[in-house]
Design an enzyme around this catalytic site. Sequence first.
Site, mmCIF file in Angstrom:
data_model
loop_
_atom_site.group_PDB
_atom_site.id
_atom_site.type_symbol
_atom_site.label_atom_id
_atom_site.label_comp_id
_atom_site.label_asym_id
_atom_site.label_seq_id
_atom_site.Cartn_x
_atom_site.Cartn_y
_atom_site.Cartn_z
ATOM 1 N N LYS A 30 0.820 -1.222 0.000
ATOM 2 C CA LYS A 30 0.000 0.000 0.000
ATOM 3 C C LYS A 30 0.854 1.272 0.000
ATOM 4 O O LYS A 30 2.064 1.230 0.263
ATOM 5 C CB LYS A 30 -0.939 -0.032 1.209
ATOM 6 C CG LYS A 30 -1.979 -1.157 1.140
ATOM 7 C CD LYS A 30 -2.962 -1.077 2.312
ATOM 8 C CE LYS A 30 -4.007 -2.173 2.222
ATOM 9 N NZ LYS A 30 -5.014 -2.072 3.322
ATOM 10 N N TYR B 170 -12.462 -2.075 -3.925
ATOM 11 C CA TYR B 170 -12.958 -2.140 -2.546
ATOM 12 C C TYR B 170 -14.485 -2.047 -2.484
ATOM 13 O O TYR B 170 -15.037 -1.682 -1.451
ATOM 14 C CB TYR B 170 -12.311 -1.035 -1.707
ATOM 15 C CG TYR B 170 -10.930 -1.391 -1.195
ATOM 16 C CD1 TYR B 170 -10.741 -2.476 -0.335
ATOM 17 C CD2 TYR B 170 -9.814 -0.639 -1.549
ATOM 18 C CE1 TYR B 170 -9.480 -2.798 0.148
ATOM 19 C CE2 TYR B 170 -8.548 -0.963 -1.069
ATOM 20 C CZ TYR B 170 -8.391 -2.048 -0.217
ATOM 21 O OH TYR B 170 -7.146 -2.368 0.273
ATOM 22 N N ASN C 1 -2.069 0.348 6.664
ATOM 23 C CA ASN C 1 -1.555 -0.893 7.262
ATOM 24 C C ASN C 1 -0.695 -1.704 6.284
ATOM 25 O O ASN C 1 -0.595 -2.923 6.399
ATOM 26 C CB ASN C 1 -2.690 -1.707 7.882
ATOM 27 C CG ASN C 1 -3.746 -2.098 6.874
ATOM 28 O OD1 ASN C 1 -3.612 -1.810 5.686
ATOM 29 N ND2 ASN C 1 -4.794 -2.750 7.331
ATOM 30 N N HIS D 283 -2.345 -5.351 1.536
ATOM 31 C CA HIS D 283 -3.626 -6.017 1.327
ATOM 32 C C HIS D 283 -3.336 -7.468 0.986
ATOM 33 O O HIS D 283 -2.346 -7.754 0.318
ATOM 34 C CB HIS D 283 -4.384 -5.378 0.147
ATOM 35 C CG HIS D 283 -5.520 -6.231 -0.354
ATOM 36 N ND1 HIS D 283 -6.772 -6.187 0.210
ATOM 37 C CD2 HIS D 283 -5.570 -7.202 -1.307
ATOM 38 C CE1 HIS D 283 -7.555 -7.075 -0.395
ATOM 39 N NE2 HIS D 283 -6.850 -7.700 -1.325
ATOM 40 N N GLU E 106 -9.377 -10.958 -7.719
ATOM 41 C CA GLU E 106 -8.465 -9.823 -7.552
ATOM 42 C C GLU E 106 -7.262 -9.932 -8.493
ATOM 43 O O GLU E 106 -6.804 -8.914 -9.034
ATOM 44 C CB GLU E 106 -8.024 -9.741 -6.084
ATOM 45 C CG GLU E 106 -9.185 -9.353 -5.168
ATOM 46 C CD GLU E 106 -8.867 -9.381 -3.680
ATOM 47 O OE1 GLU E 106 -9.779 -9.080 -2.890
ATOM 48 O OE2 GLU E 106 -7.719 -9.701 -3.303
#
Length: 140
Positions: A11, A51, A114, A117, A128
Amino acid sequence: MAANRTFSIIKPDATRRNLTGAVTKMLEEAGLRVVASKRIQMSREQAEEFYGVHRERPFFNDLVTFMISGPVVVQVLEGENAVQRNRDIMGATNPANAEPGTIRKELAESIEANSVHGSDSDENAATEIAFFFKPEEIVG
Ligand code: GDP
């Protein structure tokens, strides 16, 4: 269990802090092999679609804005029991609750920023992976 695949994103908080290699090293040391990888800037539309399951959650707009705040590295990871193996090395969503030695405990900034993913099921992994990669871009 036979080797299979999962989908990972490094991320923007991690790419910003030059942690692409550090994250990848932890993935590799956990027994996962990077069989596809590219650094991209996601569009808002792409992030909203990716998302989409979280659309009704209160943090949806913040999450999308965060995910397009800088480049990300999308990856296909291969290994035995890849989905669970990746979830284990990622650690809990909130780094404050993550186990020592996990990516989120060692590297993440917050519950939102965080660092990684990872797909949560084989079915979502396949969806995905197909969202970001053509079959010929994956070389196992
Ligand atoms: P994951 O599977 O562990 O990534 O967790 P989720 O699927 O529940 O959430 C997706 C992503 O949304 C997380 O990785 C965080 O980046 C973000 N997120 C989850 N919970 C919160 C929250 O309470 N607040 C904010 N701002 N972001 C959150």
